[in-house]
Design an enzyme around this catalytic site. Structure first.
Site, PDB file in Angstrom:
ATOM      1  N   ASP A  32      18.458  -0.335   8.153  1.00 28.41           N
ATOM      2  CA  ASP A  32      19.888  -0.077   8.331  1.00 28.41           C
ATOM      3  C   ASP A  32      20.462   0.857   7.267  1.00 28.41           C
ATOM      4  O   ASP A  32      19.819   1.114   6.251  1.00 28.41           O
ATOM      5  CB  ASP A  32      20.648  -1.408   8.216  1.00 28.41           C
ATOM      6  N   ARG A  48      13.328   0.098  11.673  1.00 28.37           N
ATOM      7  CA  ARG A  48      14.610   0.799  11.721  1.00 28.37           C
ATOM      8  C   ARG A  48      15.504   0.247  10.624  1.00 28.37           C
ATOM      9  O   ARG A  48      16.397  -0.555  10.898  1.00 28.37           O
ATOM     10  CB  ARG A  48      15.275   0.569  13.077  1.00 28.37           C
ATOM     11  N   ARG A 100      18.781 -10.408   5.728  1.00 26.23           N
ATOM     12  CA  ARG A 100      20.080 -10.502   5.061  1.00 26.23           C
ATOM     13  C   ARG A 100      20.807 -11.812   5.397  1.00 26.23           C
ATOM     14  O   ARG A 100      21.580 -12.328   4.582  1.00 26.23           O
ATOM     15  CB  ARG A 100      20.937  -9.283   5.418  1.00 26.23           C
TER      16      ARG A 100
END
Lengths: 248, 248
Positions: B54, B52, B200
Site C-alpha cells: 500500500d 501489492r 496492520r
C-alpha cells in the site's frame, strides 16, 4: 531572567542548516524552533545554538538555550509541549533550567560528530538520507590508523573549507575513530571545537586512504602543510550528524 | 522467452503503493521501475509484483518478474544498470534468470512482513518514516503471548479490511513474533499469504493488548467471530515493511 537549555534531534534533509537566515525565507531548524516557541509562549523567543550545522546535516543532540520570559512553563514540560507543534523531522529531547551564564555555544567543552558511510554494492533506500553511499572497497585498518594521526592538539588549517576566516585553526581532537557494523562505517570525532567543514574534509581524506590512494601516515604531512589543497575532498552533508555537546 | 526475477528495496513514503494505477498520474513503485526499464531496454517492459504494498509501505525484498525481450543484458548486470537510473528511494538488490513458469505472485510460497513501532517518550526524527510512534507503555509479554494465538492455520476474516473481497480468508501464519530492541518493537509475521490490511489490523489489535485494554487470549474469540469490528484499529502504513518473499 530564566535560562533554559534544550536538547534537539533533527533530520536535516529538508533544512538549509540550523542557523536562521533572516529575510531569506529558507527553512532552517532555528527558524522552525523559534516559530514553535513563539506559538507556545505567545511572544518572540530567540535561541542560541551550540553548533551551526550545515544544510542537510543531522543532529541527535544539538543544544540551544533561551530565555522563556513570561512563559511560566516548568522546563521539564517544554519537550512535550514543543513536540506537539514541531514538524516530525525535529524533536525536543530534553530541557532543564540552567544558570544565567550558560551559553549553548561558548559554554561548550566538547562536541561529538559522527559521519556515516554506507559501504555496500547496492545503495540502501533507508540509509540514503543519513549516510553517504560508497560502493568501493574501503580498508578499515588503514582508515583507523590514519584517524589516530588526527587525534590530539593540531593546527587543522588543511581541514578547513577554503576561504573560512577563523582566529585560530588549532583544535584538539580527544577521539577520532573508525568502526564498522555490517554495511555501515562510522567515523566518530570528539573535540573541543571544529573548523568549518572540518569533519567532512577529514572523512574525505580518510576515504582516499581507505581506497588506497594515499598511505595513512600522509595525515602527518597534510597537517603540517596547513593548506586546504593537500587534504581530500569534502564528503556530502547527508552523512554527518552532531551526536552531542558536552558542558562542565 | 526470457524471464527475470528481480528483488527490490524501497522507501514507500513518497509512493501511492507498489501497483501502477494507469491513467491516474500517481507515483507508484511499479510505474517508476517500468519507466527505468523502458529507458534501459528501449522498449516497454511490464513487471508483475509479488505483493501489492500500500501507499507508504516499504520493502526490503519485494520481488517482480518480467520478460526483458530483446534487451540482451545478462540478469546479474541488471541491478547495477537499474540503480544508475532509479530514484534514490528505490534500489534493485538482485536479479537472476528463472524458468518461464515463474510468476512473482503465484509462485510465492511465503512472505515475511515486519511492523515497527517506535516506543519511547520522545519521537525520533530518524525513525518517523519507518515506524509508528507510540509513547505509551506496551506490555511486550502480553503482546508476544497474543501473537502466539495468531500462529497457525486460521480464518483471518476478522483481520481483513472491511469491504475486501477474497475467495477464502483462511491463511497460515508460520511465524508471529514480537521482539524489542531498545525503543523499537518489531512485529514479524511469516505466512503463506496475507489479506488486505491483515498485518496492520493484527498489529493494531496487539497494541490494544499491549496497552492492557484486552487480554491476550481474546485473540481466540476475535478469530472465531470472523468480524472486522471485533479486531483493533488499522495502524499506519509507515511502520510496515515487506521483508522478503520465498519461492520453492
Amino acid at each position: 531572567m530564566r535560562n533554559v537549555k534544550l536538547t534537539l534531534a533533527y533530520d536535516g534533509t529538508n533544512y538549509h542548516g540550523f542557523q536562521e537566515q533572516r529575510g531569506t525565507g529558507l527553512p532552517t531548524v532555528q527558524g522552525v524552533l523559534e516559530k514553535c516557541l513563539c506559538r507556545l509562549a505567545g511572544r518572540e523567543i530567540r535561541v542560541t545554538g551550540a553548533a551551526r550545522t550545515d544544510a542537510g546535516v543531522h543532529a541527535l543532540g544539538q543544544v540551544v538555550n533561551f530565555d522563556p520570559g513570561a512563559w511560566a512553563i516548568p522546563a521539564d514540560r517544554i519537550p512535550l509541549a514543543l513536540n506537539g507543534v514541531l514538524p516530525e523531522d525535529v524533536a525536543a529531547v530534553h530541557a532543564e533550567e540552567v544558570p544565567p551564564g550558560f551559553h549553548a555555544r561558548f559554554s561548550a567543552r566538547a562536541k561529538t560528530y559522527r559521519y556515516t558511510i554506507f559501504n555496500a554494492r547496492i545503495p540502501s533506500p533507508f540509509w540514503r538520507r543519513y549516510s553517504h553511499f560508497e560502493p568501493r572497497f574501503l580498508d578499515l585498518e588503514a582508515m583507523a590508523a590514519a584517524a589516530r594521526y588526527l587525534r590530539g592538539r593540531h593546527d587543522f588549517a588543511s581541514f578547513q573549507a577554503a576561504g573560512a576566516d577563523t582566529k585560530t585553526t588549532v583544535r584538539t581532537l580527544f577521539e577520532a575513530e573508525v568502526t564498522r557494523t555490517e554495511e555501515l562505517i562510522f567515523f566518530t570525532f570528539r573535540g573541543d571545537g571544529f573548523l568549518y567543514n572540518m569533519v567532512r574534509i577529514m572523512v574525505g581524506t580518510l576515504v582516499e586512504i581507505g581506497l588506497g590512494k594515499r598511505p595513512p601516515e600522509e595525515i602527518k604531512a597534510i597537517l603540517e602543510a596547513g593548506e586546504r589543497a593537500r587534504a581530500g575532498p569534502t564528503v556530502p552533508a547527508r552523512g554527518l550528524c552532531l551526536v552531542n555537546v558536552e558542558y562542565d
